[in-house]
Design a protein around this motif. Structure first.
Motif, PDB file in Angstrom:
ATOM      1  N   ALA A   1       0.813  -1.217   0.000  1.00 22.49           N
ATOM      2  CA  ALA A   1       0.000   0.000   0.000  1.00 22.49           C
ATOM      3  C   ALA A   1       0.848   1.268   0.000  1.00 22.49           C
ATOM      4  O   ALA A   1       0.558   2.220  -0.738  1.00 22.49           O
ATOM      5  N   GLY A   2       1.900   1.305   0.824  1.00 24.50           N
ATOM      6  CA  GLY A   2       2.744   2.489   0.857  1.00 24.50           C
ATOM      7  C   GLY A   2       3.430   2.754  -0.468  1.00 24.50           C
ATOM      8  O   GLY A   2       3.719   3.911  -0.812  1.00 24.50           O
ATOM      9  N   VAL A   3       3.688   1.704  -1.233  1.00 23.92           N
ATOM     10  CA  VAL A   3       4.314   1.833  -2.549  1.00 23.92           C
ATOM     11  C   VAL A   3       3.328   2.432  -3.547  1.00 23.92           C
ATOM     12  O   VAL A   3       3.682   3.262  -4.385  1.00 23.92           O
ATOM     13  N   LEU A   4       2.070   2.016  -3.447  1.00 25.15           N
ATOM     14  CA  LEU A   4       1.055   2.424  -4.423  1.00 25.15           C
ATOM     15  C   LEU A   4       0.847   3.930  -4.449  1.00 25.15           C
ATOM     16  O   LEU A   4       0.557   4.498  -5.502  1.00 25.15           O
ATOM     17  N   ARG A   5       0.989   4.609  -3.317  1.00 25.13           N
ATOM     18  CA  ARG A   5       0.796   6.059  -3.270  1.00 25.13           C
ATOM     19  C   ARG A   5       1.689   6.770  -4.280  1.00 25.13           C
ATOM     20  O   ARG A   5       1.265   7.694  -4.973  1.00 25.13           O
ATOM     21  N   PHE A   6       2.935   6.360  -4.355  1.00 28.18           N
ATOM     22  CA  PHE A   6       3.889   7.021  -5.238  1.00 28.18           C
ATOM     23  C   PHE A   6       3.776   6.523  -6.678  1.00 28.18           C
ATOM     24  O   PHE A   6       4.017   7.274  -7.625  1.00 28.18           O
ATOM     25  N   LEU A   7       3.382   5.264  -6.834  1.00 31.65           N
ATOM     26  CA  LEU A   7       3.205   4.741  -8.175  1.00 31.65           C
ATOM     27  C   LEU A   7       1.985   5.356  -8.869  1.00 31.65           C
ATOM     28  O   LEU A   7       1.873   5.291 -10.092  1.00 31.65           O
ATOM     29  N   ALA A   8       1.064   5.956  -8.101  1.00 32.86           N
ATOM     30  CA  ALA A   8      -0.058   6.676  -8.712  1.00 32.86           C
ATOM     31  C   ALA A   8       0.443   7.882  -9.502  1.00 32.86           C
ATOM     32  O   ALA A   8      -0.096   8.222 -10.561  1.00 32.86           O
ATOM     33  N   VAL A   9       1.490   8.537  -8.993  1.00 26.58           N
ATOM     34  CA  VAL A   9       2.112   9.648  -9.728  1.00 26.58           C
ATOM     35  C   VAL A   9       2.761   9.126 -11.004  1.00 26.58           C
ATOM     36  O   VAL A   9       2.618   9.712 -12.090  1.00 26.58           O
ATOM     37  N   LEU A  10       3.473   8.016 -10.868  1.00 32.92           N
ATOM     38  CA  LEU A  10       4.105   7.408 -12.041  1.00 32.92           C
ATOM     39  C   LEU A  10       3.062   7.048 -13.094  1.00 32.92           C
ATOM     40  O   LEU A  10       3.305   7.184 -14.291  1.00 32.92           O
ATOM     41  N   MET A  11       1.894   6.605 -12.654  1.00 33.14           N
ATOM     42  CA  MET A  11       0.835   6.217 -13.577  1.00 33.14           C
ATOM     43  C   MET A  11       0.452   7.364 -14.508  1.00 33.14           C
ATOM     44  O   MET A  11       0.305   7.192 -15.717  1.00 33.14           O
ATOM     45  N   VAL A  12       0.282   8.564 -13.936  1.00 31.25           N
ATOM     46  CA  VAL A  12      -0.102   9.722 -14.748  1.00 31.25           C
ATOM     47  C   VAL A  12       0.970  10.037 -15.782  1.00 31.25           C
ATOM     48  O   VAL A  12       0.683  10.257 -16.963  1.00 31.25           O
ATOM     49  N   VAL A  13       2.226  10.040 -15.345  1.00 29.01           N
ATOM     50  CA  VAL A  13       3.320  10.361 -16.268  1.00 29.01           C
ATOM     51  C   VAL A  13       3.448   9.283 -17.336  1.00 29.01           C
ATOM     52  O   VAL A  13       3.708   9.583 -18.514  1.00 29.01           O
ATOM     53  N   ARG A  14       3.260   8.027 -16.955  1.00 31.05           N
ATOM     54  CA  ARG A  14       3.306   6.934 -17.938  1.00 31.05           C
ATOM     55  C   ARG A  14       2.314   7.159 -19.064  1.00 31.05           C
ATOM     56  O   ARG A  14       2.620   6.955 -20.242  1.00 31.05           O
TER      57      ARG A  14
END
Length: 527
Positions: free
Chosen positions: A356-369
């Protein structure tokens, strides 16, 4: 009769490729652009529908497998998946993308394209079969070697159907392509679940995907209605490779950089922590997997047709589509970042809480992807394939050390922070620069982003507040927080007149039986 058939085929091909001819709309450039938009929009709708069905099924399959398999099994699968995603991109050295944007008749290019695809895929699979132990050891999981060998065999099946798949995309026959993929998934899921229940571990993923690929391939061959034959024309091969190799290199670099986190996390922290990282990354990939896959199924063909016209047509197409893309993905990223903990715990169970703690930051990566992938499609549509290579090389220079340092400092969460930071601060600016250098004007997009960004900020605050009020129930946090944040976002971003227009369309489409008869109609019936 043969003469008439030949003329019809030429007219259809002219209409497909965007060249002036019998298929051109009567009102010139504006009509041509609208026609491309209509075809792309219809194809996007079919692709979204098919992808939604497949992703929903994959989601349910993931829920089942998460309870049947261990984090270590997921970690081993992550290594094989990273290898497979790479070889799936470079398997045909960009031939499929070259066929989609080919300026001319398919019959002239298909035999040579098929031959090149087969040679490339067979050679690549041989190299990966031999190199699988070294790749797995580098990723910190030697147990993944046989899984890598099985899963990467999918490229041999894909090589047979690559040109036929490109034909469907080129013609915007995305509905048929979506049906073929869905048919493959309907085989993949039961095979994978049955094997997992029988104790096959990570092999269940591999054999399920191989079985699904075979079924999808059969459907693709049937739908394309293009004779399968091999041949070789040196001039055609030269043109295909001139476009295809840089295109494949650019997209391959994109995939490598997307999966580099798996390799680094696995090598530094081992398969258990890699399993948590993969789980978070899979959740963050829901939106790119659904919307991004649907967009890519029509974007390269659509941008290719616009680029054939003139630079201004392509700029207008990009200026209309980018704000819609951003407005669509921002509320989903906000919900994913704020509700990461209840989302992971509710769907997958407490044993996956570390993700869960990882997903918070990967949400930002998702937008840029999503944005950088869209930039790649624009560049490929223009034929500026070498720009995609330089763009991803620059990103890689920043990404790899950022993930290594982040992993050493803060484990899998540090890896996610490093990946998100490199994407936001390096990949996105490079993508914008590459697109602008090809002549596409992006400045008119900026005023259209004010509403989505303001809506995302307010949505974030509302979602945080509602999640705090409903703390203690993960289900309520997801439902109340997610729905409240989305509602506020829509009220801010969608203008009132557009809401009224949508409402009017909905009312018009209501079945006549559900409508109240007008007074005149009622009087007439009484009489």
């Amino acid at each position: 009769m043969p003469m008439r058939q030949s003329q019809d085929a030429e007219s259809a091909e002219s209409a497909e490729s965007g060249q002036p001819g019998a298929g051109e709309p009567p009102d010139g450039d504006a009509g041509h652009i609208r026609e491309i938009g209509r075809k792309a929009g219809r194809g996007l709708g079919w692709s979204l529908l098919g992808t939604l069905a497949t992703r929903a099924g994959s989601f349910l399959m993931g829920l089942v497998l998460a309870r049947l398999l261990s984090p270590e099994d997921f970690g081993i699968y992550a290594v094989a998946l990273a290898a497979t995603q790479f070889v799936m991109v470079v398997k045909d050295i960009g031939i499929m993308a070259a066929v989609v944007q080919w300026r001319g008749k398919l019959e002239d290019v298909a035999p040579t394209a098929t031959t090149l695809s087969m040679i490339s895929a067979v050679s690549l699979y041989g190299a990966f079969y031999v190199g699988a132990p070294y790749f797995s050891r580098l990723a910190g999981s030697e147990e993944a070697t046989p899984v890598v060998r099985i899963l990467t065999a999918v490229i041999l099946i894909e090589a047979i159907t690559a040109v036929r798949s490109a034909t469907l995309l080129r013609r915007f026959h995305v509905g048929k392509s979506a049906k073929a993929i869905l048919a493959g998934f309907l085989v993949n899921a039961p095979v994978a679940i049955a094997l997992a229940a029988g104790g096959a571990g990570p092999y269940s993923f591999a054999w399920g995907q191989v079985a699904g690929a075979v079924v999808t391939g059969v459907f693709m061959l049937a739908y394309a209605r293009l004779p399968w034959r091999m041949g070789f024309d040196r001039d055609v091969a030269k043109r295909l490779l001139w476009f295809g190799i840089p295109s494949a290199a650019g997209i391959a670099l994109e995939i490598v950089l997307l999966n580099v986190g798996y390799i680094i996390v696995g090598a530094i922290m081992g398969p258990d922590w890699l399993g948590f990282y993969l789980m978070a990354f899979n959740v963050s990939s829901w939106v790119p997997g659904l919307i991004g896959t649907a967009i890519r199924s029509v974007s390269i063909a659509g941008f290719s047709r616009l680029a054939e016209r003139d630079e201004e047509s392509l700029s207008l197409g990009v200026q209309k589509s980018v704000p819609i893309l951003i407005a669509t993905i921002l509320p989903l990223a906000v919900a994913m970042a704020v509700l990461a903990h209840p989302l992971i715990h509710f769907l997958y169970g407490d044993k996956w809480g570390q993700a869960a703690g990882v997903l918070r930051f990967l949400a930002v990566l998702m937008v840029v992807r999503m944005l950088t992938s869209f930039a790649l499609d624009i560049l490929n549509g223009q034929g500026a394939t070498r720009s995609t290579v330089w763009m991803n090389l620059g990103y890689g220079v920043a990404l790899i050390p950022a993930v290594i340092v982040g992993t050493h400092l803060d484990g899998i969460r540090g890896a996610a922070v490093g990946q998100a930071a490199a994407a936001l601060l390096v990949a996105l600016p490079l993508a914008l620069l590459a697109v602008q250098r090809t002549g596409v004007r992006l400045r008119p997009v900026l005023p259209q982003l004010v509403r989505p960004l303001a809506g995302a900020a307010v949505s974030f605050a509302v979602t945080v507040g509602l999640a705090a009020l409903t703390e203690g129930s993960q289900f309520l946090q997801l439902v109340v927080g997610g729905a409240g944040g989305l509602l506020v976002y829509v009220l801010i971003v969608v203008p009132p007149h557009q809401m009224r227009t949508v409402g009017g369309h909905v009312m018009e489409r209501l079945p006549a039986a559900h409508r109240q008869p007008a007074p005149a109609e009622a009087t007439s019936k009484e009489r």
